[in-house]
Design an enzyme around this catalytic site. Structure first.
Site, PDB file in Angstrom:
ATOM      1  N   SER A 134      -2.891   9.602  -6.083  1.00 18.76           N
ATOM      2  CA  SER A 134      -1.858  10.246  -5.286  1.00 18.76           C
ATOM      3  C   SER A 134      -0.936  11.005  -6.227  1.00 18.76           C
ATOM      4  CB  SER A 134      -1.060   9.176  -4.533  1.00 18.76           C
ATOM      5  OG  SER A 134       0.150   9.697  -4.021  1.00 18.76           O
ATOM      6  N   TYR A 147       4.112   1.057  -4.696  1.00 16.76           N
ATOM      7  CA  TYR A 147       2.917   1.890  -4.519  1.00 16.76           C
ATOM      8  C   TYR A 147       2.842   2.939  -5.622  1.00 16.76           C
ATOM      9  CZ  TYR A 147       0.027   5.596  -2.435  1.00 16.76           C
ATOM     10  OH  TYR A 147      -0.916   6.580  -2.208  1.00 16.76           O
TER      11      TYR A 147
END
Length: 249
Positions: A134, A147
């Protein structure tokens, strides 16, 4: 500096394994592999999963469970592309150490464990590893800090694997995606890409031999600067410290 280059690997006529395959990007990757003619698709999920296409073999696989990983390995005869897509994203403020440990267990150590277990098959086929990361690996998203930390660690793992496995003929890709319309951010009022378009771009990137894949408009806008920038140059320079190994056929 010695560099090793590889031809792209196509899904057609190959075996593909996708973790986290029952929804979101994972399910889209399964469907895209089938569309491109993969002869065998292993759909790895925590919960039981069925698919109408006979080319799909469901695997019960919690990426944090070493016994389940080993059981999955024993069900796979050959493998050309491993896609580490399974992930965890909880909203937290970093006051809960347990949340950070959960993210690392899935997003970092889960990727590590699955990769190590299937590496002999990928070495045999001179296959590809695709780690779905990501843009949060580059710049933390403060509302999901654990995260972001875990994705940064997983991206570093991907870079190390890329250098360490080059001599075995195994290519390692990182997917650096922006917002995708999945359960994680479905309610966010921001532009999002569809899982289907992201899955297509991921396979395109693998087939074109791109080390880092930018599968959506937000990430693609950063691709050129990354590929020609100092950080990528430093990655390649650091990889050169590894003694070059010939790629055996």
């Amino acid at each position: 500096m010695t560099t090793t280059t590889f031809e792209g690997i196509a899904a057609a006529d190959g075996a593909v394994l996708v973790t986290g395959a029952n929804r979101g990007i994972g399910l889209a990757l399964v469907e895209e592999a089938l569309r491109r003619g993969a002869t065998q698709v292993y759909a790895a999920t925590r919960q039981p999963f069925t698919h109408p296409d006979e080319r799909v073999t469901p695997l019960t696989l919690d990426v944090t469970d070493t016994a389940q990983i080993q059981a999955a390995v024993e069900q796979v005869d050959s493998l050309d592309i491993l896609i580490n897509n399974a992930g965890l994203a909880l909203f937290d403020d970093l006051s809960d150490r347990g949340a950070l440990e959960q993210h690392l267990a899935v997003n970092l150590f889960g990727t590590y464990g699955v990769t190590q277990a299937f590496l002999p098959l990928l070495t045999r086929s001179r296959g590809a590893i695709v780690n779905v990361a990501s843009l949060a690996a580059w710049a933390a998203v403060p509302i999901v800090p654990a995260y972001s930390i875990s994705k940064a660690a997983a991206f570093s793992l991907t870079q190390s694997l890329r250098a360490l496995l080059a001599g075995r003929g195994v290519r390692v890709h990182a997917v650096l995606s922006g917002p995708v319309d999945t359960d994680m951010i479905r309610d966010w009022d921001i532009p999002k890409s569809s899982p289907e378009s992201v899955a297509r771009a991921i396979f395109d990137g693998v087939e074109q031999g791109e080390e880092d894949i930018f599968p959506d408009p937000m990430s693609e806008s950063m691709a050129e600067r990354w590929r020609s920038g100092a950080a990528k140059a430093l990655e390649r320079q650091n990889a050169a410290f590894i003694a070059a190994e010939p790629v055996t056929s």
